[in-house]
Design an enzyme around this catalytic site. Sequence first.
Site, PDB file in Angstrom:
ATOM      1  N   SER A 137       0.864  -1.176   0.000  1.00 54.60           N
ATOM      2  CA  SER A 137       0.000   0.000   0.000  1.00 54.60           C
ATOM      3  C   SER A 137       0.900   1.225   0.000  1.00 54.60           C
ATOM      4  O   SER A 137       2.072   1.145   0.402  1.00 54.60           O
ATOM      5  CB  SER A 137      -0.868   0.012   1.262  1.00 54.60           C
ATOM      6  N   TYR A 150      -2.436  -2.124  10.170  1.00 52.74           N
ATOM      7  CA  TYR A 150      -2.314  -2.010   8.715  1.00 52.74           C
ATOM      8  C   TYR A 150      -0.963  -1.404   8.341  1.00 52.74           C
ATOM      9  O   TYR A 150      -0.244  -1.945   7.477  1.00 52.74           O
ATOM     10  CB  TYR A 150      -3.454  -1.147   8.175  1.00 52.74           C
TER      11      TYR A 150
END
Length: 274
Positions: A137, A150
């Site tokens: 990401s 995350y």
Amino acid sequence: MAFEGKVAVITGAASGIGRGLAERGHALGLKLVLADRDAAAAGALAASLEGAIAVPTDVADPAALAALADAAWAAFGGVDYLFNNAGIMATGYSWEIDPARWDASIDVNLKGILHGIRAFVPRMIDQGRGHIVNTASVGGFGASPLMAPYSVTKFAAVALTESLHAELAMLGAPVRVSLLAPGPVKTAIFENPFGGAVNPATQRFVDELRHMLDSYGLEPGPFADKVYEAIAAGEFWIVPQPEALDPMLKARTETILARRTPEFSWNGGEPADA
């Protein structure tokens, strides 16, 4: 024609980025092995894409990834692309997130990639070809509050992917590696990121992230088109939305080099670095 007749395995294939990769990959002529822990959704998607097969897979289980590799080789005799794509989200203050949700994030977002590497890379080396694409990401290059699991796992995914690339290069192995770093993409990752009671700050933060996805996020299909273009071009760093990464990464790098304390400003509305 670069993808015609080749075989791709996609984890997290039943929705979001994975589904976009599957549908666009099918249009490009790929033979598909669709892996997802939602067996019904994966099966329905496979039924809509001629020649695709679905393999129910929990990427947190190393035995499931070994079984996925067995199924792919049994069905098609080899695998050209492995998309280690499955991912989940957990939000909240880092000290309030339940240990089980921390473990789940690590098991899926990081170990899911590792289990895929262990199951597929030796076979790809033996068959003399292969390409691993690991989904991290833009959040793997800049940490965020209220979603530490995350951030932690996506940073780790970046490091693991770079390490894998270096190891295969050391061996002169015929297996390529790419790091996929999505920016905002319209997926269901924020559908239920809480796992229990929600504090107001986390609720507002997630609401703003959802708003950002709705306003600026790419649809999975056009996003997948950019991914396949980058793969065809031989890119290691696949960054389909550089506007979401480059300014943040530049500012972060300058902060580190100048030894400045990181700053984050948020008044309960839109995060300053969103």
